[in-house]
Design an enzyme around this catalytic site. Structure first.
Site, mmCIF file in Angstrom:
data_model
loop_
_atom_site.group_PDB
_atom_site.id
_atom_site.type_symbol
_atom_site.label_atom_id
_atom_site.label_comp_id
_atom_site.label_asym_id
_atom_site.label_seq_id
_atom_site.Cartn_x
_atom_site.Cartn_y
_atom_site.Cartn_z
ATOM 1 N N ASN A 186 2.942 -18.655 -0.495
ATOM 2 C CA ASN A 186 3.501 -18.459 -1.774
ATOM 3 C C ASN A 186 4.202 -19.750 -2.262
ATOM 4 O O ASN A 186 5.090 -20.216 -1.612
ATOM 5 C CB ASN A 186 4.029 -16.942 -2.045
ATOM 6 C CG ASN A 186 4.140 -16.578 -3.605
ATOM 7 O OD1 ASN A 186 2.998 -16.713 -4.121
ATOM 8 N ND2 ASN A 186 5.444 -16.688 -4.149
ATOM 9 N N GLY A 246 -13.770 -12.999 -8.220
ATOM 10 C CA GLY A 246 -13.701 -12.141 -9.018
ATOM 11 C C GLY A 246 -13.033 -12.341 -10.506
ATOM 12 O O GLY A 246 -11.694 -12.588 -10.381
ATOM 13 N N GLY A 265 -7.636 -14.496 -8.772
ATOM 14 C CA GLY A 265 -6.683 -15.001 -10.047
ATOM 15 C C GLY A 265 -7.247 -15.647 -11.226
ATOM 16 O O GLY A 265 -6.675 -15.872 -12.290
ATOM 17 N N HIS A 319 3.106 -9.265 -8.126
ATOM 18 C CA HIS A 319 3.021 -7.925 -8.571
ATOM 19 C C HIS A 319 1.743 -7.540 -7.910
ATOM 20 O O HIS A 319 1.492 -6.442 -7.270
ATOM 21 C CB HIS A 319 2.907 -7.479 -9.941
ATOM 22 C CG HIS A 319 2.932 -6.236 -10.290
ATOM 23 N ND1 HIS A 319 3.655 -4.997 -9.910
ATOM 24 C CD2 HIS A 319 1.694 -5.654 -10.805
ATOM 25 C CE1 HIS A 319 3.164 -3.882 -10.563
ATOM 26 N NE2 HIS A 319 2.095 -4.313 -10.994
ATOM 27 N N SER A 333 -1.594 -17.469 -10.666
ATOM 28 C CA SER A 333 -2.031 -17.777 -11.934
ATOM 29 C C SER A 333 -2.323 -19.369 -11.949
ATOM 30 O O SER A 333 -1.877 -19.868 -13.052
ATOM 31 C CB SER A 333 -1.059 -17.289 -12.877
ATOM 32 O OG SER A 333 0.413 -17.823 -12.524
ATOM 33 N N LYS A 361 -11.880 -2.289 -23.149
ATOM 34 C CA LYS A 361 -10.489 -2.608 -22.960
ATOM 35 C C LYS A 361 -9.989 -3.475 -23.720
ATOM 36 O O LYS A 361 -10.188 -4.652 -23.862
ATOM 37 C CB LYS A 361 -10.109 -2.847 -21.321
ATOM 38 C CG LYS A 361 -8.579 -3.083 -21.038
ATOM 39 C CD LYS A 361 -8.406 -3.264 -19.655
ATOM 40 C CE LYS A 361 -8.593 -4.692 -19.158
ATOM 41 N NZ LYS A 361 -8.076 -5.074 -17.748
ATOM 42 N N LYS A 407 -8.144 -22.392 -15.373
ATOM 43 C CA LYS A 407 -7.312 -21.902 -14.148
ATOM 44 C C LYS A 407 -7.990 -22.398 -12.776
ATOM 45 O O LYS A 407 -9.341 -22.458 -12.936
ATOM 46 C CB LYS A 407 -7.109 -20.344 -14.094
ATOM 47 C CG LYS A 407 -6.080 -19.663 -14.899
ATOM 48 C CD LYS A 407 -5.900 -18.139 -14.663
ATOM 49 C CE LYS A 407 -4.672 -17.766 -15.355
ATOM 50 N NZ LYS A 407 -4.473 -16.431 -14.992
ATOM 51 N N ASP A 411 -9.283 -16.425 -14.161
ATOM 52 C CA ASP A 411 -9.879 -15.526 -15.191
ATOM 53 C C ASP A 411 -10.007 -15.974 -16.699
ATOM 54 O O ASP A 411 -10.160 -15.401 -17.572
ATOM 55 C CB ASP A 411 -9.575 -14.083 -15.361
ATOM 56 C CG ASP A 411 -7.920 -13.981 -15.533
ATOM 57 O OD1 ASP A 411 -7.390 -14.970 -15.627
ATOM 58 O OD2 ASP A 411 -7.277 -12.928 -15.687
#
Length: 321
Positions: free
Chosen positions: A160, A292, A220, A138, A199, A67, A226, A222
């Site tokens: 949030n 993840g 989130g 999103h 993020s 990808k 972070k 990755d």
């Protein structure tokens, strides 16, 4: 070569197909039948963009490819398109010939949600009833829809940074016929399952925000630096991930590793639980955490399924190179 354009994918790819593709490739990774290539990720010095490549080879699924894509933070404001952009290229593992080019934006959202839902299915308590969300952007809507299919949840709670965005979660909860409640971070202690999808570069979810028996899916983190969960919380949990090498370098576990609170040996692949070689949750009071990080093999598995669906439904575009 087959082309599956981005515009065709929402009508082809279902959450169920995404789930099956991701679960199967996680199992193949844990059994040694699939592996990811080293990730390339660069700040290109233009439009503040991050660009890179994720790839791998799955001997069981026959998927070989990569990808290509990344994050263009000004896309939405300047061009009216989403900030994450990607395309997947598949190759025939027997000949090396290019097999397909597949739009990667919508499928990335579904495959990321599928990863957390796989972890919920295999690690959350069977009696989990309250679904907690940290983040309401999103991707959060995709995450919540997939998660709600894994247990008979009775309520959704959410937090949030920008509370006005919580309406995104409330809409998804309403679709499922569930009540939604905005909470402060302490209120997340009511949740049986928590997904973090932000993020953030500083910990949001702390140890006292999480009750015994909770399953957490940190989705989130990755990139190096972070962080969504505190290192103390990570160290307290039983840890699972998609790929250990990414977890300790760019994933949620990087900070606990750096602090010396955990070791690489204390992190297990989720595929081992799927295969039955790891017991997963050991008690109702265990806090389980799935890191993840997002691996290229997820994208290849979902894209291969997309190609098959596109051919079956007659919407694949075939071209000669």
């Amino acid at each position: 070569m087959i082309i599956v354009p981005e515009r065709a994918i929402p009508d082809l790819l279902t959450r169920d197909a995404s789930y099956r593709a991701v679960e199967n490739v996680f199992a193949a990774m844990a059994s040694g039948d699939a592996y990811n290539f080293p990730v390339i990720r660069e700040a290109i010095g233009h439009e503040d963009a991050l660009y890179g490549f994720k790839g791998g080879f799955d001997r069981v699924g026959g998927s070989l490819g990569l990808k290509a894509g990344g994050y263009w933070p000004h896309n939405l404001d300047k061009h009216g398109i989403i900030n994450h952009q990607s395309t997947v290229f598949l190759f025939d593992p027997d000949t090396g010939m290019v097999r397909a080019m597949v739009g990667g934006n919508y499928s990335t959202a579904l495959r990321t949600a599928a990863a957390s839902s796989v972890s919920i299915n295999h690690l959350a308590r069977k009696d989990a009833r309250v679904m907690g969300m940290v983040g309401a952007g999103h991707q959060a809507s995709f995450q919540l829809r997939a998660a709600l299919e894994q247990r008979p949840f009775e309520k959704v709670i959410g937090w949030n940074y920008h509370p006005e965005m919580l309406s995104n979660l409330e809409e998804v909860a309403a679709e499922a016929g569930l009540p939604f409640e905005a909470v402060d971070l302490d209120g997340l202690a009511e949740a049986d399952v928590i997904i973090t999808i932000t993020s953030s570069f500083a910990p949001i979810l702390l140890e006292h925000h999480v009750s015994p028996g909770t399953h957490i899916a940190c989705m989130g983190t990755d990139t190096k630096g972070k962080q969504e969960a505190s290192a103390d919380l990570v160290a307290r949990a039983t840890l699972f991930t998609d790929e250990v090498a990414q977890s300790i370098s760019i994933g949620e576990c990087q900070h606990a590793i750096a602090a010396g609170l955990i070791t690489e040996a204390g992190i297990s692949q989720i595929g081992a639980v799927i295969n039955g070689s790891h017991p997963g949750r050991r008690s109702a009071d265990d806090i389980t955490l799935f890191d993840g990080t997002g691996v290229g093999l997820q994208d290849l598995a979902v894209s291969a399924a997309l190609v098959d669906l596109a051919v079956e439904k007659g919407v694949a575009i075939e071209v000669d190179l």
